[in-house]
Design a protein around this motif. Structure first.
Motif, PDB file in Angstrom:
ATOM      1  N   THR A   1       0.834  -1.206   0.000  1.00 59.96           N
ATOM      2  CA  THR A   1       0.000   0.000   0.000  1.00 59.96           C
ATOM      3  C   THR A   1       0.868   1.255   0.000  1.00 59.96           C
ATOM      4  O   THR A   1       0.620   2.200  -0.761  1.00 59.96           O
ATOM      5  CB  THR A   1      -0.928   0.006   1.224  1.00 59.96           C
ATOM      6  N   GLU A   2       1.888   1.259   0.856  1.00 60.58           N
ATOM      7  CA  GLU A   2       2.803   2.400   0.908  1.00 60.58           C
ATOM      8  C   GLU A   2       3.584   2.545  -0.396  1.00 60.58           C
ATOM      9  O   GLU A   2       3.849   3.670  -0.853  1.00 60.58           O
ATOM     10  CB  GLU A   2       3.766   2.249   2.083  1.00 60.58           C
ATOM     11  N   LEU A   3       3.940   1.402  -1.009  1.00 58.43           N
ATOM     12  CA  LEU A   3       4.679   1.432  -2.265  1.00 58.43           C
ATOM     13  C   LEU A   3       3.837   2.035  -3.386  1.00 58.43           C
ATOM     14  O   LEU A   3       4.332   2.857  -4.177  1.00 58.43           O
ATOM     15  CB  LEU A   3       5.121   0.024  -2.639  1.00 58.43           C
ATOM     16  N   GLN A   4       2.568   1.656  -3.470  1.00 64.67           N
ATOM     17  CA  GLN A   4       1.676   2.207  -4.489  1.00 64.67           C
ATOM     18  C   GLN A   4       1.502   3.712  -4.310  1.00 64.67           C
ATOM     19  O   GLN A   4       1.532   4.476  -5.294  1.00 64.67           O
ATOM     20  CB  GLN A   4       0.321   1.498  -4.431  1.00 64.67           C
ATOM     21  N   GLU A   5       1.335   4.149  -3.071  1.00 63.70           N
ATOM     22  CA  GLU A   5       1.183   5.574  -2.814  1.00 63.70           C
ATOM     23  C   GLU A   5       2.459   6.335  -3.185  1.00 63.70           C
ATOM     24  O   GLU A   5       2.390   7.428  -3.770  1.00 63.70           O
ATOM     25  CB  GLU A   5       0.843   5.805  -1.339  1.00 63.70           C
ATOM     26  N   ALA A   6       3.614   5.748  -2.858  1.00 64.10           N
ATOM     27  CA  ALA A   6       4.878   6.407  -3.187  1.00 64.10           C
ATOM     28  C   ALA A   6       5.075   6.511  -4.698  1.00 64.10           C
ATOM     29  O   ALA A   6       5.539   7.539  -5.209  1.00 64.10           O
ATOM     30  CB  ALA A   6       6.041   5.648  -2.548  1.00 64.10           C
ATOM     31  N   LEU A   7       4.722   5.439  -5.430  1.00 59.37           N
ATOM     32  CA  LEU A   7       4.860   5.459  -6.884  1.00 59.37           C
ATOM     33  C   LEU A   7       3.955   6.522  -7.512  1.00 59.37           C
ATOM     34  O   LEU A   7       4.364   7.233  -8.444  1.00 59.37           O
ATOM     35  CB  LEU A   7       4.521   4.089  -7.465  1.00 59.37           C
ATOM     36  N   ARG A   8       2.749   6.639  -7.010  1.00 54.10           N
ATOM     37  CA  ARG A   8       1.789   7.559  -7.607  1.00 54.10           C
ATOM     38  C   ARG A   8       2.068   9.019  -7.230  1.00 54.10           C
ATOM     39  O   ARG A   8       1.835   9.920  -8.036  1.00 54.10           O
ATOM     40  CB  ARG A   8       0.372   7.169  -7.182  1.00 54.10           C
ATOM     41  N   GLN A   9       2.564   9.225  -6.035  1.00 51.54           N
ATOM     42  CA  GLN A   9       2.757  10.596  -5.567  1.00 51.54           C
ATOM     43  C   GLN A   9       4.179  11.112  -5.800  1.00 51.54           C
ATOM     44  O   GLN A   9       4.368  12.277  -6.148  1.00 51.54           O
ATOM     45  CB  GLN A   9       2.411  10.697  -4.079  1.00 51.54           C
ATOM     46  N   LYS A  10       5.185  10.254  -5.622  1.00 52.19           N
ATOM     47  CA  LYS A  10       6.575  10.710  -5.706  1.00 52.19           C
ATOM     48  C   LYS A  10       7.352  10.067  -6.848  1.00 52.19           C
ATOM     49  O   LYS A  10       8.515  10.406  -7.067  1.00 52.19           O
ATOM     50  CB  LYS A  10       7.286  10.420  -4.381  1.00 52.19           C
ATOM     51  N   GLY A  11       6.733   9.094  -7.528  1.00 51.54           N
ATOM     52  CA  GLY A  11       7.403   8.451  -8.637  1.00 51.54           C
ATOM     53  C   GLY A  11       8.394   7.384  -8.183  1.00 51.54           C
ATOM     54  O   GLY A  11       8.458   7.032  -6.994  1.00 51.54           O
ATOM     55  N   PRO A  12       9.203   6.870  -9.119  1.00 48.81           N
ATOM     56  CA  PRO A  12      10.172   5.815  -8.794  1.00 48.81           C
ATOM     57  C   PRO A  12      11.168   6.214  -7.705  1.00 48.81           C
ATOM     58  O   PRO A  12      11.584   5.360  -6.916  1.00 48.81           O
ATOM     59  CB  PRO A  12      10.889   5.575 -10.126  1.00 48.81           C
ATOM     60  N   GLU A  13      11.534   7.485  -7.663  1.00 54.00           N
ATOM     61  CA  GLU A  13      12.495   7.929  -6.642  1.00 54.00           C
ATOM     62  C   GLU A  13      11.913   7.781  -5.243  1.00 54.00           C
ATOM     63  O   GLU A  13      12.594   7.337  -4.312  1.00 54.00           O
ATOM     64  CB  GLU A  13      12.904   9.393  -6.889  1.00 54.00           C
ATOM     65  N   GLY A  14      10.652   8.158  -5.089  1.00 52.15           N
ATOM     66  CA  GLY A  14      10.002   8.018  -3.782  1.00 52.15           C
ATOM     67  C   GLY A  14       9.831   6.566  -3.391  1.00 52.15           C
ATOM     68  O   GLY A  14       9.993   6.196  -2.215  1.00 52.15           O
ATOM     69  N   ALA A  15       9.504   5.706  -4.376  1.00 47.16           N
ATOM     70  CA  ALA A  15       9.359   4.280  -4.096  1.00 47.16           C
ATOM     71  C   ALA A  15      10.701   3.672  -3.706  1.00 47.16           C
ATOM     72  O   ALA A  15      10.773   2.826  -2.801  1.00 47.16           O
ATOM     73  CB  ALA A  15       8.779   3.568  -5.314  1.00 47.16           C
ATOM     74  N   ALA A  16      11.762   4.087  -4.403  1.00 48.55           N
ATOM     75  CA  ALA A  16      13.095   3.572  -4.079  1.00 48.55           C
ATOM     76  C   ALA A  16      13.516   3.993  -2.675  1.00 48.55           C
ATOM     77  O   ALA A  16      14.143   3.219  -1.931  1.00 48.55           O
ATOM     78  CB  ALA A  16      14.104   4.067  -5.104  1.00 48.55           C
ATOM     79  N   GLU A  17      13.149   5.213  -2.286  1.00 50.10           N
ATOM     80  CA  GLU A  17      13.476   5.677  -0.927  1.00 50.10           C
ATOM     81  C   GLU A  17      12.730   4.863   0.120  1.00 50.10           C
ATOM     82  O   GLU A  17      13.284   4.509   1.170  1.00 50.10           O
ATOM     83  CB  GLU A  17      13.115   7.153  -0.797  1.00 50.10           C
ATOM     84  N   LEU A  18      11.459   4.548  -0.171  1.00 49.11           N
ATOM     85  CA  LEU A  18      10.682   3.710   0.747  1.00 49.11           C
ATOM     86  C   LEU A  18      11.329   2.342   0.906  1.00 49.11           C
ATOM     87  O   LEU A  18      11.452   1.829   2.030  1.00 49.11           O
ATOM     88  CB  LEU A  18       9.257   3.556   0.222  1.00 49.11           C
ATOM     89  N   CYS A  19      11.754   1.754  -0.208  1.00 50.31           N
ATOM     90  CA  CYS A  19      12.398   0.434  -0.160  1.00 50.31           C
ATOM     91  C   CYS A  19      13.708   0.487   0.623  1.00 50.31           C
ATOM     92  O   CYS A  19      14.040  -0.448   1.360  1.00 50.31           O
ATOM     93  CB  CYS A  19      12.653  -0.082  -1.568  1.00 50.31           C
TER      94      CYS A  19
END
Length: 208
Positions: free
Chosen positions: A45-63
């Motif tokens: 859920t957090e990954l989907q939100e990060a991808l949609r709001q911050k893009g790949p960079e935000g998702a990579a930071e979450l990971c």
């Protein structure tokens, strides 16, 4: 505590080593698998939100800020996103194989302890019975005090081998179930991650 290991035959010492070795490996696996386990649904859920709001960079930071193989696999795929979806899938497969090897590390040693400990116990049993019959042959008569030592060695080594093997086998099976759960989480997360990228419009060139 150590008295039986000292007086009841030479096979008690390798059994003692098996005991401590099994404990050490079990504690290491417990610590590693506990750290590797996360709430997969919450992470997705957090990954989907990060991808949609911050893009790949935000998702990579979450990971990067999430421990465990699930996040590591997704992160490895994100690093290849600029090369296209196909490269992302291949990167996830390669990273997943590495993570699986890491999760299964040490399991063969637990299996070895669970298998060898009772065999050592039975070998001690044979040794003790041989000693008892040798004592009878030497004395030329069957006296309880003569054969007691050999029989005691036989019973204690057998019991010790089983006492070591049973909990180690139980830990082994428990860890396998934890590993299977983590692997399933990796597979489900990877599949949903790829689907999410496709829904967001990322193509073969890694761009929307």
């Amino acid at each position: 505590m150590l008295a039986p290991f000292v007086k009841d035959g030479p096979f008690m010492w390798p059994l003692l080593f098996m005991l401590f070795f099994g404990i050490v490996v079990s504690l290491e696996r417990l610590w590693t698998l506990t750290r590797a386990s996360i709430n997969t649904k919450e992470f997705l859920t957090e990954l989907q939100e990060a991808l949609r709001q911050k893009g790949p960079e935000g998702a990579a930071e979450l990971c990067s800020n999430t421990r465990g193989p699930v996040a590591n696999v997704i992160h490895f795929g994100l690093l290849r996103l600029n090369r296209g979806i196909d490269h992302v899938e291949k990167a996830i497969e390669e990273s997943g194989a590495i993570e699986m090897a890491f999760l299964e590390r040490g399991m063969v040693w637990l299996s070895t302890v669970a298998n060898i400990a009772p065999l050592l116990g039975f070998l001690g049993t044979v040794s003790g019975m041989i000693g008892a019959f040798d004592a009878i042959a030497t004395a030329g008569d069957v006296e309880p005090s003569i054969v007691a030592g050999g029989i005691s060695e036989a019973l204690i080594t057998t019991a010790s081998g089983l006492v070591i093997a049973i909990p180690v086998q139980a830990f082994h099976n428990y860890f396998l179930s934890r590993i299977d759960k983590i692997i399933i989480g990796m597979q489900e997360s990877s599949t949903q991650f790829i689907e999410e990228l496709i829904q967001l419009g990322y193509g073969a060139d890694g761009k929307k």
